[in-house]
Design a protein around this motif. Structure first.
Motif, PDB file in Angstrom:
ATOM      1  N   VAL A   1       0.845  -1.186   0.000  1.00 45.70           N
ATOM      2  CA  VAL A   1       0.000   0.000   0.000  1.00 45.70           C
ATOM      3  C   VAL A   1       0.883   1.240   0.000  1.00 45.70           C
ATOM      4  O   VAL A   1       1.905   1.290   0.703  1.00 45.70           O
ATOM      5  CB  VAL A   1      -0.936   0.039   1.224  1.00 45.70           C
ATOM      6  CG1 VAL A   1      -1.729   1.350   1.251  1.00 45.70           C
ATOM      7  CG2 VAL A   1      -1.890  -1.137   1.202  1.00 45.70           C
TER       8      VAL A   1
ATOM      9  N   ASN B   1       0.666   4.360   1.465  1.00 44.06           N
ATOM     10  CA  ASN B   1      -0.158   4.914   2.541  1.00 44.06           C
ATOM     11  C   ASN B   1       0.019   6.417   2.635  1.00 44.06           C
ATOM     12  O   ASN B   1       0.776   7.019   1.879  1.00 44.06           O
ATOM     13  CB  ASN B   1       0.221   4.254   3.874  1.00 44.06           C
ATOM     14  CG  ASN B   1      -0.986   3.987   4.731  1.00 44.06           C
ATOM     15  OD1 ASN B   1      -1.963   4.720   4.681  1.00 44.06           O
ATOM     16  ND2 ASN B   1      -0.906   2.927   5.526  1.00 44.06           N
ATOM     17  N   GLU B   2      -0.654   7.043   3.579  1.00 41.38           N
ATOM     18  CA  GLU B   2      -0.617   8.486   3.705  1.00 41.38           C
ATOM     19  C   GLU B   2       0.783   8.992   4.042  1.00 41.38           C
ATOM     20  O   GLU B   2       1.234  10.001   3.511  1.00 41.38           O
ATOM     21  CB  GLU B   2      -1.591   8.946   4.789  1.00 41.38           C
ATOM     22  CG  GLU B   2      -3.044   8.711   4.439  1.00 41.38           C
ATOM     23  CD  GLU B   2      -3.967   9.201   5.529  1.00 41.38           C
ATOM     24  OE1 GLU B   2      -3.439   9.657   6.581  1.00 41.38           O
ATOM     25  OE2 GLU B   2      -5.195   9.134   5.370  1.00 41.38           O
TER      26      GLU B   2
ATOM     27  N   ASP C   1       4.067   0.895   2.429  1.00 39.55           N
ATOM     28  CA  ASP C   1       3.919  -0.295   3.284  1.00 39.55           C
ATOM     29  C   ASP C   1       4.245  -1.548   2.500  1.00 39.55           C
ATOM     30  O   ASP C   1       3.739  -1.768   1.390  1.00 39.55           O
ATOM     31  CB  ASP C   1       2.499  -0.399   3.818  1.00 39.55           C
ATOM     32  CG  ASP C   1       2.173   0.740   4.777  1.00 39.55           C
ATOM     33  OD1 ASP C   1       3.121   1.384   5.262  1.00 39.55           O
ATOM     34  OD2 ASP C   1       0.965   0.981   5.044  1.00 39.55           O
TER      35      ASP C   1
END
Length: 584
Positions: free
Chosen positions: A501, A503-504, A508
């Motif tokens: 992912v 991510n923000e 990940d």
């Protein structure tokens, strides 16, 4: 009101005159005339009673007999009241001549009573014979007549005792008559005691026979037992009256009180005194000794047989447990530990229970009421223990479907931990911090069961985040080296390392190696630690969450607004574009 007072005074005056008239003693001539009239009445009553007694013997109708007996008692009581009235006059005069006249009347009445006792005793025996031959419906009416004769004979004896006591008060020698009467009362008591023992014995024999009959064949015998019980209660009531008479005369009554107590089982039924209590206690002790001596051999043999059968049942239960254990633990059986323990315990316990019941039956105990009582108790207990039965049913379902076994780590019934043991009612779970919970099986079966260690291998799912500026290939190579070099990670199935992912605040990566279930936490903790160490060594950043805040300052209408951007992180706030000193 004056009229009412007048009538009250007039009534009191007449009452006083009447009392003076009654209590005024008669003259000697009047007393002699009264004596003659009383004796003539006794003789006349005697003739009438003899005729009625003859008629009674010839009559077969119980109702007619009852009416004749009532008429006899009525005539005798009328004569007795006349005699008592004359004796009251003698007591008022109380002279030697008057006492002599009274003594003659008392002796005449006693001879009359003695003459009545002979046919009454004969008629009572005939009633007993008639009772044995009568049908069940007729027996009750005959029993009423028997009780009436009891009361009649006892009343005659009491009247004789009263007359003898009266003669004693007049200083008349009554030793011979008293001795004769005592002998008659004692013989009467012996007869009644024998009669009571025989009826009690007959009742016990019928009750013993009743136990051996089936339920559909007991009605006729139960009717006989009820009839016999009526005879026993009637004999007890009559014997109590005789004992009261004997006690008034100072005759020994202890053995009869003991018999009443043994028959009824109630000491209050007996005429209680200290001698009676002592006799009852001694009698009970003697009966206990005799019973123990006569039954010692049988008791010891039954105890030995019971002990031998129970020992055999326990030995057989051990063999059954051992056989069941070998069967359920066989590698082809594939039973869980819970099921194994269940079959082993239940099999052994059933053998002991049936062995216990068999041993009781062999020593002579009737198991029918025991089993009936257990059935009724089971219904009552079933209603009272509905929750427990629900747990029992859930325990059976757990044993059948085997969602977990002893030693498994589970999440069930709101508790997470290792299964310690299980019964048909609850399951013991020990948590990871060593707390012990006993969870009802119904709560476990009614909710989701998560078995963490049911399989031999398990996948470890881990996520590691790196900064957007880090090299993806380098991160993947480091993670691959860490996983490949760990000795407890399985080669098959193959592990997975992927960028998962964006991510923000981080990129990940998922790391999913396969391990043995027992090695799960060791691998999890080792990989996590090694990743942190290697990332620090290779300069790879593990980012923390960051957030940008944009503030717009309000400017005059002629000037454009100035935009200020502030970044927020775990170490504080700073304006974008500023240096460490806050300047651009």
């Amino acid at each position: 009101m004056f009229r009412n007072a007048f009538w009250v005074l007039l009534f009191i005056s007449f009452h006083c005159l009447a009392e003076n008239a009654v209590t005024q003693p008669p003259s000697p001539t009047e007393l002699v005339a009264s004596q003659t009239a009383v004796i003539n009445d006794i003789e006349a009553t005697s003739k009438r009673v003899v005729q009625m007694e003859a008629t009674w013997e010839k009559t077969t109708s119980e109702m007619t007999r009852d009416l004749i007996q009532q008429q006899v008692v009525s005539d005798i009581r009328t004569t007795t009241r006349l005699v008592n009235h004359f004796l009251d006059q003698v007591k008022v005069i109380n002279t030697p001549e008057a006492i002599k006249l009274g003594e003659e009347v008392v002796n005449a009445e006693n001879r009359f009573f003695e003459a009545r006792l002979t046919p009454a005793s004969s008629d009572l025996r005939k009633l007993f014979e008639q009772y044995e031959k009568a049908s069940a419906d007729e027996q009750l009416l005959v029993l009423f007549n028997i009780n009436d004769f009891y009361a009649y004979i006892n009343w005659l004896q009491n009247e004789r005792l009263d007359n003898l006591n009266l003669l004693k008060s007049w200083k008349v020698d009554t030793a011979a008559a008293q001795q004769e009467l005592d002998q008659e009362i004692t013989l009467y008591a012996e007869f009644m005691a024998t009669y009571l023992r025989n009826n009690t014995r007959q009742k016990e024999l019928l009750q013993t026979e009743l136990k051996s009959l089936p339920a559909d064949a007991r009605s006729s015998l139960e009717s006989k037992i009820a009839t016999q019980d009526r005879l026993v209660r009637s004999a007890v009531a009559n014997l109590k009256q005789i004992v009261i008479m004997m006690e008034e005369q100072g005759l020994p009554v202890e053995q009869y009180n003991e018999l009443i107590f043994k028959t009824t089982g109630n000491l209050a039924e007996a005429v209680v005194n200290f001698d009676t209590l002592r006799t009852v206690i001694v009698g009970l002790w003697d009966d206990l000794i005799r019973w123990f001596k006569s039954n010692m051999g049988g008791m010891l043999s039954r105890l030995f047989l019971f002990a031998a059968l129970m020992a055999g049942a326990i030995l057989l239960a051990r063999l059954v447990r051992r056989g069941i254990s070998r069967a359920v633990t066989h590698k082809k059986a594939r039973f869980s530990t819970l099921v194994q323990e269940f079959f082993i315990n239940v099999g052994g316990n059933l053998v002991i229970i049936f062995g216990f019941l068999f041993a009781l039956a062999q020593v002579g105990l009737d198991l029918t009421p025991v089993l009936t009582g257990l059935g009724v108790a089971g219904i009552v207990i079933g209603f009272a223990l509905q929750d427990t039965l629900s747990n029992f049913a859930s325990g059976m379902m757990i044993l059948i479907y085997r969602p977990f076994d002893v030693g498994d780590f589970v999440e069930a019934g709101g508790v997470a931990g290792k299964v310690g043991k299980m019964s048909l009612v609850n399951t013991t779970i020990r948590t990871f911090d060593n707390q012990v919970f006993m969870v009802p099986n119904a709560k476990i079966w009614g909710e989701t069961i998560k078995n963490i260690t049911s399989e031999r291998i398990r996948r470890v799912d881990m996520v590691f985040g790196v900064a957007y500026g880090d090299n993806v290939e380098l991160v993947e190579r480091i993670l691959e080296e860490i996983v490949s070099n760990h000795p407890k990670i399985l080669k098959t199935p193959e592990h997975i390392i992927r960028l998962h992912v964006l991510n923000e605040s981080s990129v990940d990566f998922v790391v999913r190696p396969w391990v043995k279930t027992d090695d799960y936490w060791d691998v999890y903790w080792d990989i996590t630690r090694e990743v942190k160490v290697r990332f620090d060594r290779e300069g790879i950043t593990i980012p923390f969450p960051q957030r940008e805040l944009h503030f717009y300052t309000k400017a005059p209408a002629e000037l454009p607004g100035e935009r200020v951007t502030i970044q927020r992180s775990d170490i504080g706030l700073r304006t974008v574009g500023e240096g460490e000193d806050g300047r651009a």
